[in-house]
Design a protein around this motif. Structure first.
Motif, PDB file in Angstrom:
ATOM      1  N   THR A   1       0.840  -1.190   0.000  1.00 21.83           N
ATOM      2  CA  THR A   1       0.000   0.000   0.000  1.00 21.83           C
ATOM      3  C   THR A   1       0.879   1.246   0.000  1.00 21.83           C
ATOM      4  OG1 THR A   1      -0.142  -0.142   2.413  1.00 21.83           O
ATOM      5  CG2 THR A   1      -1.927  -1.137   1.150  1.00 21.83           C
ATOM      6  N   THR A   2       0.308   2.352  -0.494  1.00 26.23           N
ATOM      7  CA  THR A   2       1.083   3.587  -0.647  1.00 26.23           C
ATOM      8  C   THR A   2       0.719   4.656   0.371  1.00 26.23           C
ATOM      9  OG1 THR A   2      -0.528   4.512  -2.202  1.00 26.23           O
ATOM     10  CG2 THR A   2       1.244   3.148  -3.119  1.00 26.23           C
ATOM     11  N   GLY A   3      -0.419   4.491   1.040  1.00 26.06           N
ATOM     12  CA  GLY A   3      -0.888   5.524   1.951  1.00 26.06           C
ATOM     13  C   GLY A   3      -1.717   6.593   1.262  1.00 26.06           C
ATOM     14  N   ALA A   4      -1.759   6.556  -0.062  1.00 28.60           N
ATOM     15  CA  ALA A   4      -2.520   7.546  -0.832  1.00 28.60           C
ATOM     16  C   ALA A   4      -3.953   7.037  -1.058  1.00 28.60           C
ATOM     17  CB  ALA A   4      -1.846   7.817  -2.171  1.00 28.60           C
ATOM     18  N   ARG A   5      -4.924   7.811  -0.620  1.00 29.66           N
ATOM     19  CA  ARG A   5      -6.332   7.437  -0.796  1.00 29.66           C
ATOM     20  C   ARG A   5      -6.862   7.968  -2.120  1.00 29.66           C
ATOM     21  NH1 ARG A   5      -8.575   5.695   4.085  1.00 29.66           N
ATOM     22  NH2 ARG A   5      -6.847   4.790   5.278  1.00 29.66           N
ATOM     23  N   TYR A   6      -7.977   7.415  -2.566  1.00 30.98           N
ATOM     24  CA  TYR A   6      -8.587   7.837  -3.822  1.00 30.98           C
ATOM     25  C   TYR A   6     -10.106   7.756  -3.711  1.00 30.98           C
ATOM     26  CZ  TYR A   6      -9.214   2.824  -4.566  1.00 30.98           C
ATOM     27  OH  TYR A   6      -9.570   1.517  -4.428  1.00 30.98           O
ATOM     28  N   ARG A   7     -10.776   8.460  -4.583  1.00 32.68           N
ATOM     29  CA  ARG A   7     -12.225   8.395  -4.662  1.00 32.68           C
ATOM     30  C   ARG A   7     -12.608   7.260  -5.602  1.00 32.68           C
ATOM     31  NH1 ARG A   7     -15.415  13.785  -5.983  1.00 32.68           N
ATOM     32  NH2 ARG A   7     -14.534  14.227  -3.897  1.00 32.68           N
ATOM     33  N   PRO A   8     -13.353   6.252  -5.129  1.00 26.56           N
ATOM     34  CA  PRO A   8     -13.675   5.082  -5.958  1.00 26.56           C
ATOM     35  C   PRO A   8     -14.400   5.463  -7.240  1.00 26.56           C
ATOM     36  CG  PRO A   8     -14.214   4.665  -3.658  1.00 26.56           C
ATOM     37  CD  PRO A   8     -13.880   6.126  -3.758  1.00 26.56           C
ATOM     38  N   ARG A   9     -14.035   4.788  -8.323  1.00 28.94           N
ATOM     39  CA  ARG A   9     -14.683   4.970  -9.616  1.00 28.94           C
ATOM     40  C   ARG A   9     -15.743   3.884  -9.811  1.00 28.94           C
ATOM     41  NH1 ARG A   9     -10.587   7.842 -12.840  1.00 28.94           N
ATOM     42  NH2 ARG A   9      -8.656   7.928 -11.625  1.00 28.94           N
ATOM     43  N   GLU A  10     -16.636   4.103 -10.745  1.00 29.75           N
ATOM     44  CA  GLU A  10     -17.655   3.115 -11.082  1.00 29.75           C
ATOM     45  C   GLU A  10     -17.097   2.165 -12.121  1.00 29.75           C
ATOM     46  OE1 GLU A  10     -21.256   1.097 -10.885  1.00 29.75           O
ATOM     47  OE2 GLU A  10     -20.511   2.742  -9.627  1.00 29.75           O
ATOM     48  N   ILE A  11     -17.051   0.881 -11.792  1.00 28.99           N
ATOM     49  CA  ILE A  11     -16.536  -0.110 -12.725  1.00 28.99           C
ATOM     50  C   ILE A  11     -17.499  -0.268 -13.900  1.00 28.99           C
ATOM     51  CG2 ILE A  11     -17.641  -2.064 -11.563  1.00 28.99           C
ATOM     52  CD1 ILE A  11     -15.166  -3.717 -12.243  1.00 28.99           C
ATOM     53  N   PRO A  12     -17.003  -0.448 -15.116  1.00 34.80           N
ATOM     54  CA  PRO A  12     -17.898  -0.626 -16.270  1.00 34.80           C
ATOM     55  C   PRO A  12     -18.871  -1.777 -16.049  1.00 34.80           C
ATOM     56  CG  PRO A  12     -15.640  -0.297 -17.008  1.00 34.80           C
ATOM     57  CD  PRO A  12     -15.583  -0.413 -15.521  1.00 34.80           C
ATOM     58  N   GLY A  13     -20.149  -1.486 -16.205  1.00 34.08           N
ATOM     59  CA  GLY A  13     -21.164  -2.510 -15.992  1.00 34.08           C
ATOM     60  C   GLY A  13     -21.588  -2.665 -14.550  1.00 34.08           C
TER      61      GLY A  13
END
Length: 326
Positions: free
Chosen positions: A208-220
């Motif tokens: 892990t990098t410690g950097a958070r992200y906003r989840p994306r919507e997976i195709p479908g």
């Protein structure tokens, strides 16, 4: 009113099966005053169960994770499910947890009442698990990846592609998918700016990098269907088309994990299309279906079936048999 010990067990059971309980709800369930409820909660805390309490009109109680693992209360179905799961894990496709699974299984079965132990023993005695023939994955790697998915934390790892090329990857992990004999990671690849599927057995040193992200919507919107679509779309050496004299549902059950395409011809037959790099797997799959079939293409697969038929005929003692088309 139940005695104190029985009431505390009932309270613990409620806390373990519900995210949040108001004080009034718990008092009604246990048929005690809120003062008695507070005393029981305090006793649970003394035993090591971390129970959070909030005050006010909407106040209540919630069991949270702690620094140690206190005893769990399981109902009959949960206990049997855990025992069966541990038996499977002891001989499964995840590397490094066999011994731990056996130790945990021993503890669970030891404290089971005889009626539940008989159910677990019956499942073991009359169930024959298939041998694990696919690649095995590291349990520690699965844990790191799963936690990164849960915490929306960017992940780094080294990856060996299908052709052997190695690369360092930085991704936003979405889901782990267990499909057939393999584990897959579905993730947004930051360098390639696109969704990718990674086989976990080809992945090494996840961190892990410690950097958070906003989840994306997976195709479908469905990780399993996304992996299945990726498997179907990958380039392969051979495309096989076979007419099988069996209902579509029967054939579908045999090919659900290999990405085969099925088309119903009528109620008793269907057309199966499969993509493979070698002819070995299709032979095994058609044998597993166990129904008459006719190869429509390619002709090279007919030659391969002939060679296989000759080999098996010799093994059965029929030295005069010759291979033929399926």
């Amino acid at each position: 009113m139940a005695n104190t010990s029985a009431r505390m067990l009932r309270l613990l059971s409620l806390l373990q099966t519900h995210r949040f309980w108001t004080g009034i709800e718990l008092s009604d369930k246990l048929e005690v005053s809120e003062r008695t409820l507070r005393r029981d909660v305090e006793r649970l805390r003394e035993l090591g169960y971390p129970v959070n309490a909030s005050r006010g009109v909407a106040g209540g109680y919630q069991l949270r994770s702690g620094t140690v693992m206190p005893p769990l209360l399981l109902d009959d179905e949960e206990a049997v499910a855990i025992a069966v799961g541990l038996r499977t894990a002891a001989s499964g496709s995840v590397e490094g947890i066999e011994e731990t699974s056996v130790r945990a299984l021993t503890k669970v079965v030891q404290v089971m009442p005889p009626r539940l132990r008989r159910r677990v023993d019956a499942l073991q005695a009359y169930t024959t698990p298939a041998a694990v023939t696919g690649p095995r994955v590291n349990a520690a790697s699965l844990t790191v990846i799963a936690q990164a998915c849960r915490d929306d934390e960017r992940l780094k790892f080294d990856y060996a592609a299908r052709g052997g090329e190695e690369s360092a990857r930085l991704v936003e992990p979405h889901r782990l998918v267990s499909l057939g004999r393999r584990w897959y990671l579905v993730a947004w690849d930051l360098d390639r700016v696109d969704w990718r599927t990674f086989r976990v057995d080809r992945l090494s040193d996840p961190r892990t990098t410690g950097a958070r992200y906003r989840p994306r919507e997976i195709p479908g919107g469905d990780a399993v269907k996304f992996v299945e679509a990726q498997i179907k779309a990958r380039p392969t050496t051979h495309t096989l088309v076979v007419r099988v004299e069996a209902p579509r549902a029967r054939v579908e059950a045999a090919v659900r994990y290999i990405g085969g395409m099925l088309e119903a011809i009528d109620e008793t037959s269907c057309r199966l299309k499969m993509n493979f790099d070698t002819f070995d797997w299709p032979v095994l799959i058609l044998a597993a279906i166990g129904a008459p079939f006719e190869v429509e293409s390619p002709s090279a697969f007919k030659d391969h079936l002939g060679a296989v038929a000759t080999l098996f005929s010799r093994a059965s003692g029929d030295g005069n048999a010759s291979g033929g088309e399926g």
